[in-house]
Write a protein that holds these residues in place. Structure first.
Motif, PDB file in Angstrom:
ATOM      1  N   ARG A  21       0.834  -1.210   0.000  1.00 57.64           N
ATOM      2  CA  ARG A  21       0.000   0.000   0.000  1.00 57.64           C
ATOM      3  C   ARG A  21       0.866   1.256   0.000  1.00 57.64           C
ATOM      4  O   ARG A  21       0.528   2.249  -0.661  1.00 57.64           O
ATOM      5  CB  ARG A  21      -0.942  -0.012   1.199  1.00 57.64           C
ATOM      6  CG  ARG A  21      -2.119  -0.981   1.036  1.00 57.64           C
ATOM      7  CD  ARG A  21      -3.201  -0.716   2.063  1.00 57.64           C
ATOM      8  NE  ARG A  21      -2.753  -1.026   3.427  1.00 57.64           N
ATOM      9  CZ  ARG A  21      -2.844  -2.212   3.991  1.00 57.64           C
ATOM     10  NH1 ARG A  21      -3.349  -3.244   3.311  1.00 57.64           N
ATOM     11  NH2 ARG A  21      -2.442  -2.407   5.238  1.00 57.64           N
TER      12      ARG A  21
ATOM     13  N   ALA B 227       2.157   1.614  -3.488  1.00 59.33           N
ATOM     14  CA  ALA B 227       1.084   2.052  -4.381  1.00 59.33           C
ATOM     15  C   ALA B 227       0.782   3.535  -4.189  1.00 59.33           C
ATOM     16  O   ALA B 227       0.532   4.258  -5.158  1.00 59.33           O
ATOM     17  CB  ALA B 227      -0.171   1.213  -4.132  1.00 59.33           C
ATOM     18  N   SER B 228       0.801   3.976  -2.937  1.00 55.36           N
ATOM     19  CA  SER B 228       0.573   5.392  -2.652  1.00 55.36           C
ATOM     20  C   SER B 228       1.654   6.260  -3.284  1.00 55.36           C
ATOM     21  O   SER B 228       1.369   7.318  -3.852  1.00 55.36           O
ATOM     22  CB  SER B 228       0.534   5.613  -1.138  1.00 55.36           C
ATOM     23  OG  SER B 228       0.433   6.987  -0.832  1.00 55.36           O
TER      24      SER B 228
ATOM     25  N   ILE C 272       3.574   5.465  -5.942  1.00 54.88           N
ATOM     26  CA  ILE C 272       3.447   5.424  -7.399  1.00 54.88           C
ATOM     27  C   ILE C 272       2.295   6.298  -7.879  1.00 54.88           C
ATOM     28  O   ILE C 272       2.350   6.903  -8.961  1.00 54.88           O
ATOM     29  CB  ILE C 272       3.256   3.967  -7.867  1.00 54.88           C
ATOM     30  CG1 ILE C 272       4.528   3.153  -7.596  1.00 54.88           C
ATOM     31  CG2 ILE C 272       2.897   3.908  -9.353  1.00 54.88           C
ATOM     32  CD1 ILE C 272       4.373   1.670  -7.831  1.00 54.88           C
ATOM     33  N   GLY C 273       1.247   6.404  -7.072  1.00 53.06           N
ATOM     34  CA  GLY C 273       0.109   7.228  -7.444  1.00 53.06           C
ATOM     35  C   GLY C 273       0.350   8.719  -7.318  1.00 53.06           C
ATOM     36  O   GLY C 273      -0.496   9.516  -7.738  1.00 53.06           O
ATOM     37  N   HIS C 274       1.464   9.114  -6.756  1.00 59.44           N
ATOM     38  CA  HIS C 274       1.793  10.528  -6.558  1.00 59.44           C
ATOM     39  C   HIS C 274       2.549  11.025  -7.786  1.00 59.44           C
ATOM     40  O   HIS C 274       3.692  10.642  -8.038  1.00 59.44           O
ATOM     41  CB  HIS C 274       2.651  10.667  -5.291  1.00 59.44           C
ATOM     42  CG  HIS C 274       2.746  12.060  -4.766  1.00 59.44           C
ATOM     43  ND1 HIS C 274       3.582  12.998  -5.315  1.00 59.44           N
ATOM     44  CD2 HIS C 274       2.122  12.675  -3.726  1.00 59.44           C
ATOM     45  CE1 HIS C 274       3.490  14.135  -4.631  1.00 59.44           C
ATOM     46  NE2 HIS C 274       2.601  13.962  -3.672  1.00 59.44           N
ATOM     47  N   ALA C 275       1.919  11.899  -8.570  1.00 55.58           N
ATOM     48  CA  ALA C 275       2.472  12.304  -9.863  1.00 55.58           C
ATOM     49  C   ALA C 275       3.847  12.953  -9.729  1.00 55.58           C
ATOM     50  O   ALA C 275       4.776  12.636 -10.483  1.00 55.58           O
ATOM     51  CB  ALA C 275       1.508  13.264 -10.573  1.00 55.58           C
TER      52      ALA C 275
ATOM     53  N   TYR D 287       6.009  12.630  -7.365  1.00 57.65           N
ATOM     54  CA  TYR D 287       6.987  11.610  -6.982  1.00 57.65           C
ATOM     55  C   TYR D 287       7.491  10.880  -8.227  1.00 57.65           C
ATOM     56  O   TYR D 287       8.702  10.667  -8.389  1.00 57.65           O
ATOM     57  CB  TYR D 287       6.358  10.624  -5.996  1.00 57.65           C
ATOM     58  CG  TYR D 287       7.298   9.527  -5.548  1.00 57.65           C
ATOM     59  CD1 TYR D 287       8.222   9.737  -4.529  1.00 57.65           C
ATOM     60  CD2 TYR D 287       7.252   8.267  -6.145  1.00 57.65           C
ATOM     61  CE1 TYR D 287       9.081   8.725  -4.115  1.00 57.65           C
ATOM     62  CE2 TYR D 287       8.110   7.257  -5.743  1.00 57.65           C
ATOM     63  CZ  TYR D 287       9.016   7.490  -4.724  1.00 57.65           C
ATOM     64  OH  TYR D 287       9.871   6.478  -4.319  1.00 57.65           O
ATOM     65  N   ARG D 288       6.584  10.502  -9.119  1.00 61.84           N
ATOM     66  CA  ARG D 288       6.988   9.827 -10.349  1.00 61.84           C
ATOM     67  C   ARG D 288       7.910  10.717 -11.180  1.00 61.84           C
ATOM     68  O   ARG D 288       8.884  10.242 -11.775  1.00 61.84           O
ATOM     69  CB  ARG D 288       5.771   9.429 -11.180  1.00 61.84           C
ATOM     70  CG  ARG D 288       4.870   8.383 -10.542  1.00 61.84           C
ATOM     71  CD  ARG D 288       3.946   7.749 -11.586  1.00 61.84           C
ATOM     72  NE  ARG D 288       3.159   8.748 -12.298  1.00 61.84           N
ATOM     73  CZ  ARG D 288       1.957   9.175 -11.913  1.00 61.84           C
ATOM     74  NH1 ARG D 288       1.419   8.711 -10.778  1.00 61.84           N
ATOM     75  NH2 ARG D 288       1.285  10.055 -12.620  1.00 61.84           N
TER      76      ARG D 288
ATOM     77  N   THR E 240       2.855  19.664 -13.221  1.00 59.79           N
ATOM     78  CA  THR E 240       2.156  19.533 -11.961  1.00 59.79           C
ATOM     79  C   THR E 240       2.368  20.748 -11.066  1.00 59.79           C
ATOM     80  O   THR E 240       1.536  21.053 -10.221  1.00 59.79           O
ATOM     81  CB  THR E 240       2.591  18.259 -11.211  1.00 59.79           C
ATOM     82  OG1 THR E 240       4.027  18.256 -11.070  1.00 59.79           O
ATOM     83  CG2 THR E 240       2.169  17.024 -11.954  1.00 59.79           C
TER      84      THR E 240
END
Length: 404
Positions: free
Chosen positions: A204, A207-208, A210-213, A215-216, A400
């Motif tokens: 989790r 996943a959190s 990876i879901g943060h733009a 951060y990517r 972003t």
């Protein structure tokens, strides 16, 4: 002996030395790669696997050290990693075949990885925002001395004693660093999470992240810029020897020149980040990576098309521009990626490191198989990685920043 204060320059230097286990492991024995290919009677691609296997081990373990340190603390986890690194370095020196050397290199990576992951996580524990970026820039400067000195020392050790001496020197460095951590480093994790190593919460957390733009975006800047640098690490000893006639000891000095570019970027970041901000410095760094790679590709393409025998500076000079950008990009990208996640800094550092090392491993394998009697495969790979670095900044970080 008292532990170092959390705000001391000496602590930042120690953290820089801890993170230096990675480049020490990859850079010191670079001058020995062509000789090792002859000794083990294998081709360049097989010897390259000692680098790619190291990065593969580094990548996988990055996903483990962060959560483990989030639960049990940075200091004991770091001590374990340094001990494993030292033992595996001795194993590398005793390897009697390329297969055993690849195996011990993989184990060596499992230990060295602790330094990189936990050095960054400790910096995140102790510093905030621009101060974190400044600390990481200072760490980058300390870290930068390793790839400047290691290939030069490795070249002389290869000439005087043979390739095994490089790995014995790594083992000695690991023992010395372990003693410093044991005596001088206090625990910095004040938010230990008992659930951090459970598979469900760990997934989790990832996943959190990876879901943060953003951060990517930051991770993309870090991973692609490192991919360009590792392309050079993987292929430069063969390319500089076959295309430009550079010998073992001269190679060390060539490598030191590009490290000066990296140190220059680290110094600029340490001096200017608090004034200009993380994202603006990251933009300068990624643009420099792209420009350096493109200039290198253009120069080498022109030389090949016109059958010119240019000096090795035609590759080293644009690589210095790339590494100047790398010295700006890495600390800013790391600080930007870790800043939003104070309670899972270890996991954030682990996932970022996994992406970084996986990119390097894939690029290293590609370069090992693509090398020929020209400088084109190496130059084009570095140009592609530099361009991808800049695009990560333009398409994610800047976009972003406008929409957030």
């Amino acid at each position: 002996m008292r532990p170092l204060r959390g705000d001391s320059t000496a602590l930042v230097v120690l953290l820089g030395c801890v993170t230096a286990l990675g480049p020490l492991s990859t850079d010191m024995y670079l001058p020995s790669l062509p000789a090792m290919a002859d000794i083990f009677a294998v081709d360049a691609a097989a010897v390259q696997l000692t680098l790619s296997a190291f990065l593969a081990g580094f990548a996988v373990t990055q996903l483990i050290y962060g959560p483990v340190s989030d639960r049990y603390g940075r200091r004991p986890t770091l001590l374990f990693g340094i001990a494993l690194f030292s033992l595996a370095s001795i194993g590398c020196a005793l390897a009697g075949s390329i297969e055993w050397l690849i195996f011990w290199r993989f184990l060596q990576a499992l230990g060295a990885c602790a330094g990189v992951v936990l050095g960054r996580a400790i910096a995140r524990d102790l510093f905030e925002g621009a101060q974190a970026a400044k600390a990481l820039s200072l760490m980058a400067m300390t870290l930068g001395l390793t790839p400047a000195v290691a290939p030069i020392l490795g070249g002389y050790l290869q000439s005087w004693f043979g390739w095994q001496a490089n790995f014995l020197a790594m083992a000695a460095a690991g023992v010395a660093l372990g003693l410093c951590v044991l005596l001088l480093l206090a625990e910095s994790n004040q938010h230990r999470n008992p659930a951090a190593t459970r598979i469900g919460p760990m997934l989790r957390n990832f996943a959190s992240l990876i879901g943060h733009a953003r951060y990517r975006g930051y991770v993309g800047c870090v991973a692609f810029s490192y991919g360009g640098m590792f392309a050079f690490i993987s292929g430069s000893s063969f390319t500089l020897r076959s295309v430009f006639g550079v010998g073992e000891t001269t190679f060390g000095y060539c490598f030191a020149l590009i490290v000066f570019g990296y140190l220059g970027g680290g110094m600029a970041g340490a001096r200017l980040t608090t004034r200009m901000g993380v994202d603006r410095m990251l933009g300068l760094g990624t643009a420099s990576c792209a420009l350096g790679g493109i200039v290198m590709a253009v120069l080498q393409t022109y030389a090949w098309a016109n059958d010119l025998a240019w000096h090795w500076l035609s590759m080293i000079a644009p690589m210095m521009l790339f590494t100047f950008g790398l010295g700006l990009t890495m600390p800013q990208g790391q600080a930007g990626a870790l800043q939003p996640f104070p309670k899972m800094a270890g996991s954030a550092a682990s996932l970022m490191g996994f992406a970084q090392m996986t990119t390097g491993a894939v690029v290293g394998i590609f370069v090992g198989h693509a090398l020929n009697e020209t400088a084109l495969p190496l130059s084009y790979t570095i140009a592609a990685m530099g361009t991808a670095t800049f695009l990560s900044y333009l398409l994610i970080i800047r976009r972003t920043a406008v929409t957030d």
